[in-house]
Scaffold this motif. Structure first.
Motif, PDB file in Angstrom:
ATOM      1  N   ALA A 193       0.825  -1.210   0.000  1.00 16.27           N
ATOM      2  CA  ALA A 193       0.000   0.000   0.000  1.00 16.27           C
ATOM      3  C   ALA A 193       0.857   1.257   0.000  1.00 16.27           C
ATOM      4  CB  ALA A 193      -0.935  -0.009   1.214  1.00 16.27           C
ATOM      5  N   GLY A 194       1.925   1.264   0.798  1.00 15.49           N
ATOM      6  CA  GLY A 194       2.797   2.427   0.840  1.00 15.49           C
ATOM      7  C   GLY A 194       3.467   2.687  -0.493  1.00 15.49           C
ATOM      8  N   ALA A 195       3.937   1.599  -1.144  1.00 13.64           N
ATOM      9  CA  ALA A 195       4.620   1.758  -2.420  1.00 13.64           C
ATOM     10  C   ALA A 195       3.655   2.216  -3.517  1.00 13.64           C
ATOM     11  CB  ALA A 195       5.279   0.439  -2.820  1.00 13.64           C
ATOM     12  N   VAL A 196       2.483   1.595  -3.578  1.00 18.16           N
ATOM     13  CA  VAL A 196       1.524   1.908  -4.635  1.00 18.16           C
ATOM     14  C   VAL A 196       0.981   3.323  -4.468  1.00 18.16           C
ATOM     15  CG1 VAL A 196      -0.749   1.323  -5.545  1.00 18.16           C
ATOM     16  CG2 VAL A 196       0.887  -0.489  -5.074  1.00 18.16           C
ATOM     17  N   LEU A 197       0.583   3.662  -3.245  1.00 16.11           N
ATOM     18  CA  LEU A 197       0.047   5.000  -3.016  1.00 16.11           C
ATOM     19  C   LEU A 197       1.119   6.071  -3.172  1.00 16.11           C
ATOM     20  CD1 LEU A 197      -2.304   4.328   0.051  1.00 16.11           C
ATOM     21  CD2 LEU A 197      -2.964   4.742  -2.319  1.00 16.11           C
ATOM     22  N   GLY A 198       2.350   5.761  -2.791  1.00 17.70           N
ATOM     23  CA  GLY A 198       3.430   6.725  -2.970  1.00 17.70           C
ATOM     24  C   GLY A 198       3.705   7.008  -4.435  1.00 17.70           C
ATOM     25  N   LEU A 199       3.690   5.956  -5.260  1.00 14.39           N
ATOM     26  CA  LEU A 199       3.928   6.139  -6.687  1.00 14.39           C
ATOM     27  C   LEU A 199       2.785   6.926  -7.338  1.00 14.39           C
ATOM     28  CD1 LEU A 199       5.718   5.489  -9.112  1.00 14.39           C
ATOM     29  CD2 LEU A 199       4.438   3.345  -9.395  1.00 14.39           C
ATOM     30  N   ALA A 200       1.539   6.585  -6.980  1.00 11.87           N
ATOM     31  CA  ALA A 200       0.394   7.314  -7.537  1.00 11.87           C
ATOM     32  C   ALA A 200       0.398   8.767  -7.077  1.00 11.87           C
ATOM     33  CB  ALA A 200      -0.912   6.629  -7.137  1.00 11.87           C
ATOM     34  N   PRO A 253      -6.918   8.780  -6.487  1.00 12.87           N
ATOM     35  CA  PRO A 253      -8.172   8.727  -5.725  1.00 12.87           C
ATOM     36  C   PRO A 253      -8.821   7.351  -5.727  1.00 12.87           C
ATOM     37  CG  PRO A 253      -8.432  10.026  -7.736  1.00 12.87           C
ATOM     38  CD  PRO A 253      -6.975   9.781  -7.568  1.00 12.87           C
ATOM     39  N   VAL A 254      -8.703   6.612  -6.836  1.00 12.26           N
ATOM     40  CA  VAL A 254      -9.280   5.267  -6.878  1.00 12.26           C
ATOM     41  C   VAL A 254      -8.543   4.345  -5.913  1.00 12.26           C
ATOM     42  CG1 VAL A 254      -9.658   3.237  -8.337  1.00 12.26           C
ATOM     43  CG2 VAL A 254     -10.146   5.524  -9.230  1.00 12.26           C
ATOM     44  N   LEU A 255      -7.216   4.389  -5.933  1.00  9.51           N
ATOM     45  CA  LEU A 255      -6.413   3.539  -5.046  1.00  9.51           C
ATOM     46  C   LEU A 255      -6.588   3.930  -3.580  1.00  9.51           C
ATOM     47  CD1 LEU A 255      -3.061   3.239  -7.022  1.00  9.51           C
ATOM     48  CD2 LEU A 255      -4.520   1.351  -6.330  1.00  9.51           C
ATOM     49  N   ARG A 256      -6.464   5.225  -3.301  1.00 11.69           N
ATOM     50  CA  ARG A 256      -6.501   5.682  -1.909  1.00 11.69           C
ATOM     51  C   ARG A 256      -7.833   5.355  -1.256  1.00 11.69           C
ATOM     52  NH1 ARG A 256      -5.450  11.630  -1.994  1.00 11.69           N
ATOM     53  NH2 ARG A 256      -7.535  11.583  -2.898  1.00 11.69           N
ATOM     54  N   ASN A 257      -8.925   5.714  -1.905  1.00 10.30           N
ATOM     55  CA  ASN A 257     -10.229   5.448  -1.306  1.00 10.30           C
ATOM     56  C   ASN A 257     -10.532   3.957  -1.260  1.00 10.30           C
ATOM     57  OD1 ASN A 257     -10.414   8.360  -1.889  1.00 10.30           O
ATOM     58  ND2 ASN A 257     -12.541   8.095  -1.284  1.00 10.30           N
ATOM     59  N   GLY A 258     -10.026   3.206  -2.254  1.00 10.44           N
ATOM     60  CA  GLY A 258     -10.245   1.767  -2.215  1.00 10.44           C
ATOM     61  C   GLY A 258      -9.558   1.118  -1.033  1.00 10.44           C
ATOM     62  N   VAL A 259      -8.318   1.492  -0.788  1.00  8.74           N
ATOM     63  CA  VAL A 259      -7.583   0.931   0.348  1.00  8.74           C
ATOM     64  C   VAL A 259      -8.235   1.335   1.666  1.00  8.74           C
ATOM     65  CG1 VAL A 259      -5.382   0.986   1.579  1.00  8.74           C
ATOM     66  CG2 VAL A 259      -5.406   0.788  -0.915  1.00  8.74           C
ATOM     67  N   VAL A 260      -8.577   2.610   1.803  1.00  5.33           N
ATOM     68  CA  VAL A 260      -9.212   3.091   3.028  1.00  5.33           C
ATOM     69  C   VAL A 260     -10.558   2.412   3.244  1.00  5.33           C
ATOM     70  CG1 VAL A 260     -10.225   5.113   4.146  1.00  5.33           C
ATOM     71  CG2 VAL A 260      -8.014   5.295   3.010  1.00  5.33           C
ATOM     72  N   ALA A 261     -11.327   2.263   2.179  1.00  3.53           N
ATOM     73  CA  ALA A 261     -12.656   1.660   2.305  1.00  3.53           C
ATOM     74  C   ALA A 261     -12.565   0.200   2.719  1.00  3.53           C
ATOM     75  CB  ALA A 261     -13.408   1.793   0.982  1.00  3.53           C
ATOM     76  N   LEU A 262     -11.676  -0.556   2.107  1.00  2.46           N
ATOM     77  CA  LEU A 262     -11.561  -1.976   2.447  1.00  2.46           C
ATOM     78  C   LEU A 262     -11.002  -2.170   3.851  1.00  2.46           C
ATOM     79  CD1 LEU A 262     -10.257  -3.320  -0.981  1.00  2.46           C
ATOM     80  CD2 LEU A 262     -12.506  -3.713   0.040  1.00  2.46           C
TER      81      LEU A 262
END
Length: 371
Positions: A193-200, A253-262
């Motif tokens: 999550a840190g790597a993916v959200l950091g890159l996005a 926004p798709v990644l961040r909210n998806g991770v937070v929501a799940l």
């Protein structure tokens, strides 16, 4: 306080020039103010919402909406009157008074809804939409320079609007296709999550125009190395770099909210589903996803609104869309052409936001009743 600020803006707008008459699209013109009777009516309606709020808060939305309707009607009436006896290529544009008055009227409508409360007024607070739509459909604004330019463009404008929608829809679909599985994968893995959200997030820091420029060289080299890709439209300029950049922008926004929501799904609910004998796939589709969907959809809404704006910039590299008119107007110093692209883009962003926000609310209510 909001109603008084809105009233001050409308009052200033009523006193400022209302119409700019020009002999053609590019030539300088002359300003015209409202006639005395209509100026007095506009001034009264500018002050009435704030005064009505002191007497009866339940009726404050009525003068606020009436001010908005009057502004639209006066724009059409004054532009039509200004063009009487003029050459066919003369243009009657909205001057600063119109924009300031309409801004104040919109703020007054918002302030009225806040003062009265949406539960008390319901759909009655939106009564002004019907007369405004009727005025537009009946051609009251047909003499306004922006609509005159729209008629002269004809089907070309519809094609650019359709292209704008295709760009937004395609980029949002690609972002969901890439971002949704990544969000599911990263939701239970902190490092991922840190790597993916950091890159996005790093992509989001790059200005849209700079990102479009950075994609030109690699896509040009790729199309030269693999000629078959040219048949699919892959090139250094055009739709390919535009879709690539827009998809990258929509991922955060798709990644961040998806991770937070799940991650926000209560562990007890998941444990209960596991205790009932559900498989991992069943737990995700029947429990986790339905509970996470409202929050996740908020990220999709943010991405969609963001893409409406980025798609306008994509016109600079030949991708088409409403931005074509914005940049064409900037190059020729034609404000009407700029508005022909900017106003529909703004309306489109508001409409997309309202539609997806309504879906969010509907899902939240259904989940609330189910709980």
């Amino acid at each position: 306080m909001v109603l008084w600020i809105a009233g001050a803006a409308m009052l200033a707008g009523a006193l400022l020039p209302w119409v700019l008459l020009r002999p053609n699209r590019l030539a300088p013109g002359e300003y015209a103010r409202l006639p005395g009777v209509w100026m007095a009516a506009a001034v009264v309606l500018a002050l009435l919402p704030a005064l009505a709020a002191r007497w009866s808060r339940r009726a404050v939305w009525l003068p606020a909406g009436l001010a908005l309707v009057l502004g639209v009607w006066l724009l059409g009436d004054r532009t039509h009157a200004a063009l009487i006896g003029q050459a066919p290529f003369a243009r009657a544009s909205a001057a600063s008074g119109v924009w300031l008055y309409m801004l104040g009227a919109a703020v007054a409508v918002y302030g009225a809804r806040q003062a009265v409360g949406t539960r008390r007024t319901g759909l009655l607070a939106w009564w002004w939409v019907v007369p405004v739509a009727a005025l537009v459909l009946l051609g009251q604004l047909s003499s306004w320079s922006v609509l005159v330019e729209g008629r002269s463009e004809g089907t070309r404008w519809l094609q650019e609007l359709a292209q704008h929608l295709r760009l937004v829809g395609s980029a949002l679909g690609l972002a969901l296709l890439i971002g949704a599985p990544l969000a599911v994968w990263a939701a239970g893995r902190e490092r991922v999550a840190g790597a993916v959200l950091g890159l996005a997030g790093a992509v989001q820091t790059i200005p849209s125009l700079a990102l479009l420029g950075l994609l030109i060289a690699p896509l040009s080299a790729l199309s030269r190395a693999v000629p078959a890709l040219r048949e699919w439209g892959v090139a250094g300029i055009g739709v390919a770099p535009a879709l690539s950049a827009m998809t990258l922008y929509a991922l955060l926004p798709v990644l961040r909210n998806g991770v937070v929501a799940l991650r926000g799904v209560p562990p007890g609910v998941v444990d209960a589903a596991r205790g009932m004998g559900m498989t991992a796939s069943q737990r995700f589709w029947r429990v986790q996803l339905p509970l996470a969907l409202p929050v996740w959809l908020a990220g999709v809404r943010q991405a969609a609104v963001l893409l409406v704006g980025v798609a306008a910039v994509a016109a600079l590299i030949g991708a088409g869309g409403l931005g074509t008119y914005i940049f064409k107007g900037l190059q020729s110093a034609a404000a009407d052409l700029i508005l022909l692209g900017a106003v529909p883009a703004a309306v489109l962003a508001v409409a997309v936001d309202a539609l997806l926000r309504g879906i969010e609310t509907l899902l939240g209510r259904r989940l609330g009743r189910a709980a």
